[in-house]
Scaffold this motif. Structure first.
Motif, PDB file in Angstrom:
ATOM      1  N   ARG A 133       0.921  -1.287  -0.009  1.00 29.30           N
ATOM      2  CA  ARG A 133      -0.005  -0.070   0.149  1.00 29.30           C
ATOM      3  C   ARG A 133       0.850   1.518  -0.141  1.00 29.30           C
ATOM      4  O   ARG A 133       0.807   2.146  -0.682  1.00 29.30           O
ATOM      5  CB  ARG A 133      -0.868   0.107   1.148  1.00 29.30           C
ATOM      6  N   ASP A 134       1.788   1.208   0.971  1.00 29.88           N
ATOM      7  CA  ASP A 134       2.825   2.510   0.789  1.00 29.88           C
ATOM      8  C   ASP A 134       3.331   2.547  -0.351  1.00 29.88           C
ATOM      9  O   ASP A 134       3.713   3.815  -0.683  1.00 29.88           O
ATOM     10  CB  ASP A 134       3.588   2.497   2.321  1.00 29.88           C
ATOM     11  N   TRP A 135       4.066   1.641  -0.884  1.00 28.19           N
ATOM     12  CA  TRP A 135       4.777   1.518  -2.202  1.00 28.19           C
ATOM     13  C   TRP A 135       3.976   2.316  -3.153  1.00 28.19           C
ATOM     14  O   TRP A 135       4.420   3.063  -4.101  1.00 28.19           O
ATOM     15  CB  TRP A 135       5.279   0.219  -2.504  1.00 28.19           C
ATOM     16  N   LEU A 136       2.623   2.018  -3.440  1.00 26.35           N
ATOM     17  CA  LEU A 136       1.830   2.089  -4.377  1.00 26.35           C
ATOM     18  C   LEU A 136       1.313   3.631  -4.184  1.00 26.35           C
ATOM     19  O   LEU A 136       1.061   4.442  -5.142  1.00 26.35           O
ATOM     20  CB  LEU A 136       0.508   1.454  -4.351  1.00 26.35           C
ATOM     21  N   ASP A 137       1.269   4.361  -2.903  1.00 30.86           N
ATOM     22  CA  ASP A 137       1.083   5.504  -2.913  1.00 30.86           C
ATOM     23  C   ASP A 137       2.228   6.345  -3.344  1.00 30.86           C
ATOM     24  O   ASP A 137       1.896   7.651  -3.954  1.00 30.86           O
ATOM     25  CB  ASP A 137       1.073   5.881  -1.333  1.00 30.86           C
ATOM     26  N   LEU A 138       3.372   5.999  -3.261  1.00 30.29           N
ATOM     27  CA  LEU A 138       4.123   6.717  -4.114  1.00 30.29           C
ATOM     28  C   LEU A 138       4.566   6.414  -5.436  1.00 30.29           C
ATOM     29  O   LEU A 138       5.406   7.245  -6.450  1.00 30.29           O
ATOM     30  CB  LEU A 138       5.621   6.638  -3.253  1.00 30.29           C
ATOM     31  N   HIS A 139       4.206   5.202  -6.136  1.00 23.01           N
ATOM     32  CA  HIS A 139       4.332   4.797  -7.422  1.00 23.01           C
ATOM     33  C   HIS A 139       3.010   4.127  -7.753  1.00 23.01           C
ATOM     34  O   HIS A 139       2.932   3.114  -8.195  1.00 23.01           O
ATOM     35  CB  HIS A 139       5.378   3.729  -7.344  1.00 23.01           C
ATOM     36  N   PRO A 140       2.354   5.000  -8.051  1.00 22.36           N
ATOM     37  CA  PRO A 140       0.802   4.746  -8.504  1.00 22.36           C
ATOM     38  C   PRO A 140       0.926   3.942  -9.948  1.00 22.36           C
ATOM     39  O   PRO A 140       0.102   3.348 -10.228  1.00 22.36           O
ATOM     40  CB  PRO A 140       0.135   6.008  -8.594  1.00 22.36           C
ATOM     41  N   GLU A 141       1.980   4.222 -10.431  1.00 22.88           N
ATOM     42  CA  GLU A 141       2.109   3.811 -12.125  1.00 22.88           C
ATOM     43  C   GLU A 141       2.420   2.249 -12.015  1.00 22.88           C
ATOM     44  O   GLU A 141       2.578   1.573 -12.964  1.00 22.88           O
ATOM     45  CB  GLU A 141       3.355   4.571 -12.828  1.00 22.88           C
ATOM     46  N   GLY A 142       2.927   1.808 -10.815  1.00 21.67           N
ATOM     47  CA  GLY A 142       3.244   0.300 -10.542  1.00 21.67           C
ATOM     48  C   GLY A 142       2.154  -0.614 -10.155  1.00 21.67           C
ATOM     49  O   GLY A 142       2.373  -1.671  -9.744  1.00 21.67           O
ATOM     50  N   GLU A 143       0.682   0.083 -10.288  1.00 22.34           N
ATOM     51  CA  GLU A 143      -0.244  -0.813  -9.425  1.00 22.34           C
ATOM     52  C   GLU A 143      -0.412  -2.006 -10.319  1.00 22.34           C
ATOM     53  O   GLU A 143      -0.661  -3.076  -9.727  1.00 22.34           O
ATOM     54  CB  GLU A 143      -1.391   0.193  -9.838  1.00 22.34           C
ATOM     55  N   GLN A 144      -0.618  -2.079 -11.495  1.00 25.74           N
ATOM     56  CA  GLN A 144      -0.894  -3.130 -12.414  1.00 25.74           C
ATOM     57  C   GLN A 144       0.128  -4.336 -12.016  1.00 25.74           C
ATOM     58  O   GLN A 144      -0.268  -5.548 -11.670  1.00 25.74           O
ATOM     59  CB  GLN A 144      -0.719  -3.057 -13.826  1.00 25.74           C
ATOM     60  N   SER A 145       1.313  -3.924 -12.018  1.00 22.74           N
ATOM     61  CA  SER A 145       2.274  -5.166 -11.797  1.00 22.74           C
ATOM     62  C   SER A 145       2.274  -5.388 -10.393  1.00 22.74           C
ATOM     63  O   SER A 145       2.493  -6.631  -9.972  1.00 22.74           O
ATOM     64  CB  SER A 145       3.709  -4.580 -12.164  1.00 22.74           C
ATOM     65  N   ALA A 146       2.195  -4.462  -9.371  1.00 23.00           N
ATOM     66  CA  ALA A 146       2.116  -4.946  -7.966  1.00 23.00           C
ATOM     67  C   ALA A 146       0.875  -6.155  -7.814  1.00 23.00           C
ATOM     68  O   ALA A 146       1.060  -7.034  -7.071  1.00 23.00           O
ATOM     69  CB  ALA A 146       2.072  -3.834  -7.123  1.00 23.00           C
ATOM     70  N   TYR A 147      -0.081  -5.505  -8.260  1.00 28.64           N
ATOM     71  CA  TYR A 147      -1.183  -6.463  -8.272  1.00 28.64           C
ATOM     72  C   TYR A 147      -1.058  -7.841  -9.051  1.00 28.64           C
ATOM     73  O   TYR A 147      -1.892  -8.977  -8.429  1.00 28.64           O
ATOM     74  CB  TYR A 147      -2.690  -5.487  -8.364  1.00 28.64           C
TER      75      TYR A 147
ATOM     76  N   ALA B 260       8.617  -3.271  -9.230  1.00 32.40           N
ATOM     77  CA  ALA B 260       7.934  -3.238 -10.656  1.00 32.40           C
ATOM     78  C   ALA B 260       8.209  -4.348 -11.481  1.00 32.40           C
ATOM     79  O   ALA B 260       7.685  -4.549 -12.563  1.00 32.40           O
ATOM     80  CB  ALA B 260       8.955  -2.129 -11.207  1.00 32.40           C
ATOM     81  N   THR B 261       9.110  -5.342 -10.897  1.00 32.28           N
ATOM     82  CA  THR B 261       9.296  -6.494 -11.658  1.00 32.28           C
ATOM     83  C   THR B 261       8.617  -7.711 -11.204  1.00 32.28           C
ATOM     84  O   THR B 261       8.792  -8.866 -11.623  1.00 32.28           O
ATOM     85  CB  THR B 261      10.730  -6.991 -11.861  1.00 32.28           C
ATOM     86  N   ARG B 262       7.371  -7.241 -10.302  1.00 31.67           N
ATOM     87  CA  ARG B 262       6.655  -8.336  -9.508  1.00 31.67           C
ATOM     88  C   ARG B 262       7.704  -9.533  -8.959  1.00 31.67           C
ATOM     89  O   ARG B 262       7.658 -10.634  -8.890  1.00 31.67           O
ATOM     90  CB  ARG B 262       5.649  -9.260 -10.669  1.00 31.67           C
ATOM     91  N   ALA B 263       8.739  -8.941  -8.334  1.00 36.26           N
ATOM     92  CA  ALA B 263       9.557  -9.752  -7.278  1.00 36.26           C
ATOM     93  C   ALA B 263       8.899 -10.624  -6.336  1.00 36.26           C
ATOM     94  O   ALA B 263       7.650 -10.238  -6.173  1.00 36.26           O
ATOM     95  CB  ALA B 263      10.577  -9.009  -6.561  1.00 36.26           C
ATOM     96  N   PRO B 264       9.589 -11.492  -5.556  1.00 35.16           N
ATOM     97  CA  PRO B 264       8.662 -12.333  -4.756  1.00 35.16           C
ATOM     98  C   PRO B 264       7.916 -11.500  -3.620  1.00 35.16           C
ATOM     99  O   PRO B 264       8.518 -10.227  -3.436  1.00 35.16           O
ATOM    100  CB  PRO B 264       9.640 -13.164  -3.965  1.00 35.16           C
ATOM    101  N   GLN B 265       6.701 -11.692  -3.237  1.00 34.85           N
ATOM    102  CA  GLN B 265       5.812 -10.715  -2.276  1.00 34.85           C
ATOM    103  C   GLN B 265       5.885 -11.687  -0.877  1.00 34.85           C
ATOM    104  O   GLN B 265       5.575 -12.777  -0.644  1.00 34.85           O
ATOM    105  CB  GLN B 265       4.606 -10.613  -2.872  1.00 34.85           C
TER     106      GLN B 265
END
Length: 329
Positions: A98-112, A199-204
């Motif tokens: 959540r915090d990362w997406l607040d700063l990087h909204p362009e990464g929403e697709q890859s994070a999800y 941004a590269t969908r690294a392990p979560q």
């Protein structure tokens, strides 16, 4: 610095971390407290204090071991003294989704996409040695709405009818979760840590999974895609649900069960957030109720939720429903 719990320094000394600097960090909606530890020329660690009798860290330790043993990214346990509530564990860093997406909204697709792929992997494992998500549990959770929200709004509702409506809506789903998957139960953007390059969908990394049960694969999807604490656009919800279905062995009634569990979980959350305010004096959770209520209203439109939708029509005034649950005082 806030006052440190009794026994903290003793536990750290016994664990070989007596020289660590201690930095308290904000907790969650429970009695748990967290501290980030730093040692010179050494990687840090996270200290969790889950004090009895309000908390019990043993389920967390049990689930963490199972997840790690089955290739999922739970934090490594460095040391533990569960009878006193202490757990020293791997620090996953600062990139909470959540915090990362607040700063990087362009990464929403890859994070999800990464979060969906992690669920697919979890659901490919055999279900863990956990209790079943049975009708009694679903009913107890959904009942938090009538237990806490309705009295807070001064509503005199048909409690027996509420239970009967959920029985009718959920009963057809139960046979489809007979084999089951591990359900983390609180899988959302605040409980997913982005490791490596987000941004590269690294392990979560997975956290806050101590209440895991064996249940339906749609439950954690709902938790992620109808997030109480973060706005997930409906288009993204649909795309991520489609991504899951492309990879998973899902049945024909999956969309109906997704709506069933969405309505059930959202009813539970409305009740929990009301309780956090009325009982525990935590008003900030009230701000999330309109988002949760809106998602629940969408779920109730599915024909599978007919009995529950009828109950809401008969018992919850239109004005409250239109305003996302209304103002709770």
């Amino acid at each position: 610095m806030s006052e440190l719990p009794d026994g903290l320094h003793e536990f750290l000394a016994d664990s070989g971390w007596s020289d660590a600097a201690i930095d308290p960090i904000p907790g969650d909606a429970s009695f748990r407290r967290y501290f980030r530890l730093h040692r010179p020329n050494c990687e840090g660690a996270m200290l969790m204090h889950a004090p009895p009798p309000e908390e019990d860290p043993r389920p967390f330790l049990h689930v963490a071991k199972w997840l790690s043993d089955h290739g999922m990214r739970a934090p490594e346990i460095i040391a533990a003294r569960p009878e006193q509530g202490w757990v020293l564990l791997e620090d996953f860093g600062n990139d909470r989704m959540r915090d990362w997406l607040d700063l990087h909204p362009e990464g929403e697709q890859s994070a999800y996409e990464g979060a969906i792929d992690a669920l697919v992997e979890l659901h490919r494992r055999p279900p863990g040695p956990f209790s079943s998500y049975d009708m009694a549990t679903y009913q107890r959770e959904a009942g938090l709405l009538t237990e806490w929200y309705c009295p807070a709004q001064g509503l005199n509702v048909d409690g027996d009818g509420y239970v009967a409506s959920w029985e009718a809506a959920l009963a057809p789903m139960l046979p489809r979760q007979a084999r089951g998957v591990t359900v983390l139960r609180d899988y959302h953007a605040e409980n997913i840590m982005l490791l490596g390059d987000p941004a590269t969908r690294a392990p979560q990394g997975l956290i806050d999974f101590q209440d895991a049960l064996v249940g339906h694969p749609a439950y954690d999807l709902v938790s992620l895609l109808q997030d109480a604490r973060r706005e997930v656009p409906e288009e993204l919800e649909a795309a991520m649900l489609a991504r899951y279905l492309e990879q998973a062995d899902a049945h024909d009634d999956f969309a109906a069960d997704y709506a069933r569990l969405g309505a059930q979980r959202n009813a539970k959350i409305v009740g929990i957030f009301t309780r956090l305010y009325k009982r525990d004096g935590k008003p900030r959770y009230l701000d999330y109720i309109p988002r949760v209520w809106a998602a629940m209203e969408r779920d109730l439109k599915h024909p599978a939720l007919g009995p529950v939708a009828d109950w809401f029509t008969a018992n919850i005034p239109d004005e409250l429903r239109r305003t996302g649950g209304g103002t709770i005082t």
